[in-house]
Design a protein around this motif. Sequence first.
Motif, PDB file in Angstrom:
ATOM      1  N   VAL A 122       0.881  -1.180   0.000  1.00  0.00           N
ATOM      2  CA  VAL A 122       0.000   0.000   0.000  1.00  0.00           C
ATOM      3  C   VAL A 122       0.911   1.220   0.000  1.00  0.00           C
ATOM      4  CG1 VAL A 122      -1.913  -1.155   1.216  1.00  0.00           C
ATOM      5  CG2 VAL A 122      -0.115   0.004   2.536  1.00  0.00           C
ATOM      6  N   ASP A 123       0.334   2.417  -0.098  1.00  0.00           N
ATOM      7  CA  ASP A 123       1.146   3.631  -0.091  1.00  0.00           C
ATOM      8  C   ASP A 123       1.989   3.697   1.184  1.00  0.00           C
ATOM      9  OD1 ASP A 123       0.108   4.408  -2.492  1.00  0.00           O
ATOM     10  OD2 ASP A 123      -1.355   5.829  -1.642  1.00  0.00           O
ATOM     11  N   GLY A 124       3.303   3.799   1.018  1.00  0.00           N
ATOM     12  CA  GLY A 124       4.201   3.976   2.157  1.00  0.00           C
ATOM     13  C   GLY A 124       4.630   2.709   2.845  1.00  0.00           C
ATOM     14  N   GLY A 125       4.116   1.552   2.410  1.00  0.00           N
ATOM     15  CA  GLY A 125       4.514   0.324   3.089  1.00  0.00           C
ATOM     16  C   GLY A 125       3.647  -0.859   2.737  1.00  0.00           C
ATOM     17  N   TYR A 126       3.220  -1.595   3.772  1.00  0.00           N
ATOM     18  CA  TYR A 126       2.495  -2.842   3.565  1.00  0.00           C
ATOM     19  C   TYR A 126       1.413  -3.006   4.634  1.00  0.00           C
ATOM     20  CZ  TYR A 126       6.864  -3.743   1.066  1.00  0.00           C
ATOM     21  OH  TYR A 126       7.938  -3.639   0.230  1.00  0.00           O
ATOM     22  N   VAL A 127       0.353  -3.709   4.270  1.00  0.00           N
ATOM     23  CA  VAL A 127      -0.606  -4.214   5.249  1.00  0.00           C
ATOM     24  C   VAL A 127      -0.271  -5.691   5.443  1.00  0.00           C
ATOM     25  CG1 VAL A 127      -3.014  -4.747   5.736  1.00  0.00           C
ATOM     26  CG2 VAL A 127      -2.406  -2.557   4.698  1.00  0.00           C
ATOM     27  N   PHE A 128      -0.055  -6.065   6.698  1.00  0.00           N
ATOM     28  CA  PHE A 128       0.547  -7.360   7.006  1.00  0.00           C
ATOM     29  C   PHE A 128      -0.422  -8.225   7.801  1.00  0.00           C
ATOM     30  CE2 PHE A 128       4.448  -9.468   9.156  1.00  0.00           C
ATOM     31  CZ  PHE A 128       4.599 -10.362   8.099  1.00  0.00           C
ATOM     32  N   ASN A 129      -0.500  -9.500   7.428  1.00  0.00           N
ATOM     33  CA  ASN A 129      -1.335 -10.474   8.130  1.00  0.00           C
ATOM     34  C   ASN A 129      -0.620 -11.817   8.202  1.00  0.00           C
ATOM     35  OD1 ASN A 129      -4.326  -9.433   8.594  1.00  0.00           O
ATOM     36  ND2 ASN A 129      -3.670  -8.632   6.601  1.00  0.00           N
ATOM     37  N   GLY A 130      -0.844 -12.551   9.299  1.00  0.00           N
ATOM     38  CA  GLY A 130      -0.279 -13.884   9.404  1.00  0.00           C
ATOM     39  C   GLY A 130      -0.286 -14.411  10.824  1.00  0.00           C
ATOM     40  N   ARG A 131       0.109 -15.676  10.944  1.00  0.00           N
ATOM     41  CA  ARG A 131       0.282 -16.311  12.247  1.00  0.00           C
ATOM     42  C   ARG A 131       1.575 -17.114  12.222  1.00  0.00           C
ATOM     43  NH1 ARG A 131      -3.977 -18.860  16.471  1.00  0.00           N
ATOM     44  NH2 ARG A 131      -2.470 -19.877  17.859  1.00  0.00           N
ATOM     45  N   TRP A 132       2.336 -16.986  13.293  1.00  0.00           N
ATOM     46  CA  TRP A 132       3.647 -17.622  13.405  1.00  0.00           C
ATOM     47  C   TRP A 132       3.718 -18.441  14.688  1.00  0.00           C
ATOM     48  CZ3 TRP A 132       2.372 -13.007  11.574  1.00  0.00           C
ATOM     49  CH2 TRP A 132       2.898 -12.579  10.357  1.00  0.00           C
ATOM     50  N   GLN A 133       4.546 -19.485  14.656  1.00  0.00           N
ATOM     51  CA  GLN A 133       4.859 -20.252  15.854  1.00  0.00           C
ATOM     52  C   GLN A 133       6.297 -19.982  16.281  1.00  0.00           C
ATOM     53  OE1 GLN A 133       3.916 -24.208  14.212  1.00  0.00           O
ATOM     54  NE2 GLN A 133       2.179 -24.325  15.635  1.00  0.00           N
ATOM     55  N   PHE A 134       6.605 -20.364  17.506  1.00  0.00           N
ATOM     56  CA  PHE A 134       7.984 -20.417  18.003  1.00  0.00           C
ATOM     57  C   PHE A 134       8.660 -19.057  18.148  1.00  0.00           C
ATOM     58  CE2 PHE A 134       7.475 -24.319  15.213  1.00  0.00           C
ATOM     59  CZ  PHE A 134       7.039 -25.132  16.250  1.00  0.00           C
ATOM     60  N   SER A 135       8.012 -18.128  18.847  1.00  0.00           N
ATOM     61  CA  SER A 135       8.622 -16.817  19.100  1.00  0.00           C
ATOM     62  C   SER A 135       9.314 -16.851  20.462  1.00  0.00           C
ATOM     63  CB  SER A 135       7.557 -15.716  19.065  1.00  0.00           C
ATOM     64  OG  SER A 135       8.155 -14.449  19.231  1.00  0.00           O
ATOM     65  N   SER A 136      10.549 -17.334  20.465  1.00  0.00           N
ATOM     66  CA  SER A 136      11.287 -17.548  21.714  1.00  0.00           C
ATOM     67  C   SER A 136      11.545 -16.245  22.463  1.00  0.00           C
ATOM     68  CB  SER A 136      12.624 -18.235  21.424  1.00  0.00           C
ATOM     69  OG  SER A 136      12.409 -19.512  20.865  1.00  0.00           O
ATOM     70  N   GLY A 137      11.307 -16.294  23.777  1.00  0.00           N
ATOM     71  CA  GLY A 137      11.570 -15.135  24.630  1.00  0.00           C
ATOM     72  C   GLY A 137      10.647 -13.966  24.393  1.00  0.00           C
ATOM     73  N   THR A 138       9.567 -14.180  23.700  1.00  0.00           N
ATOM     74  CA  THR A 138       8.729 -13.084  23.206  1.00  0.00           C
ATOM     75  C   THR A 138       8.091 -12.249  24.308  1.00  0.00           C
ATOM     76  OG1 THR A 138       7.154 -12.595  21.433  1.00  0.00           O
ATOM     77  CG2 THR A 138       6.541 -14.357  22.974  1.00  0.00           C
ATOM     78  N   ASP A 139       7.833 -12.851  25.483  1.00  0.00           N
ATOM     79  CA  ASP A 139       7.221 -12.094  26.580  1.00  0.00           C
ATOM     80  C   ASP A 139       8.103 -10.954  27.068  1.00  0.00           C
ATOM     81  OD1 ASP A 139       4.593 -13.414  27.369  1.00  0.00           O
ATOM     82  OD2 ASP A 139       5.927 -15.153  27.308  1.00  0.00           O
ATOM     83  N   HIS A 140       9.394 -11.061  26.823  1.00  0.00           N
ATOM     84  CA  HIS A 140      10.337 -10.049  27.309  1.00  0.00           C
ATOM     85  C   HIS A 140      10.806  -9.110  26.193  1.00  0.00           C
ATOM     86  CE1 HIS A 140      10.606 -11.863  31.284  1.00  0.00           C
ATOM     87  NE2 HIS A 140      10.632 -13.041  30.673  1.00  0.00           N
ATOM     88  N   CYS A 141      10.166  -9.201  25.022  1.00  0.00           N
ATOM     89  CA  CYS A 141      10.558  -8.391  23.872  1.00  0.00           C
ATOM     90  C   CYS A 141       9.483  -7.347  23.557  1.00  0.00           C
ATOM     91  CB  CYS A 141      10.768  -9.278  22.643  1.00  0.00           C
ATOM     92  SG  CYS A 141      12.098 -10.507  22.832  1.00  0.00           S
ATOM     93  N   ASP A 142       9.904  -6.207  23.058  1.00  0.00           N
ATOM     94  CA  ASP A 142       8.985  -5.121  22.728  1.00  0.00           C
ATOM     95  C   ASP A 142       8.861  -4.873  21.225  1.00  0.00           C
ATOM     96  OD1 ASP A 142       8.214  -4.343  25.393  1.00  0.00           O
ATOM     97  OD2 ASP A 142      10.259  -3.611  25.633  1.00  0.00           O
ATOM     98  N   TRP A 143       9.704  -5.526  20.436  1.00  0.00           N
ATOM     99  CA  TRP A 143       9.629  -5.460  18.975  1.00  0.00           C
ATOM    100  C   TRP A 143       9.829  -6.871  18.436  1.00  0.00           C
ATOM    101  CZ3 TRP A 143       9.170  -1.083  15.610  1.00  0.00           C
ATOM    102  CH2 TRP A 143       9.049   0.141  16.278  1.00  0.00           C
ATOM    103  N   ILE A 144       9.566  -7.036  17.143  1.00  0.00           N
ATOM    104  CA  ILE A 144       9.683  -8.379  16.573  1.00  0.00           C
ATOM    105  C   ILE A 144      10.062  -8.319  15.094  1.00  0.00           C
ATOM    106  CG2 ILE A 144       7.272  -8.601  15.824  1.00  0.00           C
ATOM    107  CD1 ILE A 144       7.341 -11.469  17.034  1.00  0.00           C
ATOM    108  N   PHE A 145      10.897  -9.273  14.667  1.00  0.00           N
ATOM    109  CA  PHE A 145      11.142  -9.564  13.253  1.00  0.00           C
ATOM    110  C   PHE A 145      10.173 -10.674  12.851  1.00  0.00           C
ATOM    111  CE2 PHE A 145      15.693  -8.092  13.606  1.00  0.00           C
ATOM    112  CZ  PHE A 145      15.722  -7.289  12.474  1.00  0.00           C
TER     113      PHE A 145
END
Length: 394
Positions: A122-145
């Motif tokens: 879209v203009d300026g970037g993307y509209v993103f959708n999905g579901r992922w498994q296995f986000s290790s340590g995620t409770d202690h993270c504030d951003w994500i790849f």
Amino acid sequence: MTNQVLEAIVQRADELSALGLSNEKLGRLDDQAAKVLRESGVIRMLQPKTYGGLEFHPRDFAETVMKIASLDGSTGWVSGVVGVHPWEMAFADPKVQEEIWGEDQDTWIASPYAPMGIARPVDGGYVFNGRWQFSSGTDHCDWIFLGGFLGDEEGKMAHPPVSLHLILPRSDYQIVEDSWDVVGLRGTGSKDIIVKDAFVPAYRTLEYSKVVDGSAAKEAGLTNPTYHLPFSAAFPLGITASLIGICEGALAHHMAYQKSRVQVTGTKIKDDPYVLFAIGEAAAEIAAARSALLDNASRMYDIVASGREVTFDERAVGRRTQVAAAWRAVRAVDEIVARSGGNAMRMDNPIQRFWRDAHMGLAHAIHVPGSVFHVSSLTQLDIEPPHGPMRSMI
């Protein structure tokens, strides 16, 4: 350079080891375990100096992760996985680096990289959708790849496929509680992630192909050789280092347990030559796995430090070395656990937890040997491997 991070971990070894049970019961890292990691600086070892990072040699990072994992598998795993993310963030647009680290240089970034989402332009970037498994340590993270495929105007995957790494703040994704009920590495809290219609500005994206071929590091103007390692050498390093550290922890607990153990036959372990042989062989195998992984990291570093790019053939052999080291260490753990007796499987004995953690870690996609061994054999036969999935893990 003195590895002050490793020294800090050694000083708090007993504390990290004692927190292992709490991590497992919580299904994520205990807040105190995360606090120790933050204070030690392990997650900043590969972070750029412009944002308080240490820019250590990858070997130092791997050795530190191994030590942490030998104390508790889940803590080591989170250190190895989350610790690699600042390495890739160094390639990203300075604007997103400032958003993440500008106010707090200890901000953690989660993943996974598996392309399980669709990014519709879209203009300026993307509209993103999905579901992922296995986000290790995620409770202690504030951003994500998060990995995703470029979509078309209708939100379907474009052809030919183009893979992206998209960077999102915590407000743009959902962590699915109770999605991490597994046999091992329970304390990693590797939960599912859901993204629904999140807008991701273009500057918060990286082309996966550029990360893999090294052009992202060049375009970012990075000079430290650490950032010019192949993705296939840097990304698996923290994972396999933690797995080998877990095996070292299993061996240490096995040795402590066997020291005074008497078998039902009345024979002391110290007088049983068959068990002693197995212990010696396992110790040698785990040590060899450790040496192979560290030597591989150093060799890759030396190549890029000399100004030369790592060839595809060298990357394939490097991945073979890394995968083989993982399997070698876990097989050694199986040999000693089989000789630990039934009491080693009691839940109050840490041997069983390290054994479970080791097998869970070996199941990670980065440790699947099939295509890696196949491709490395083809390259050494001077045969061009087929393009597509066969090369995707190289």
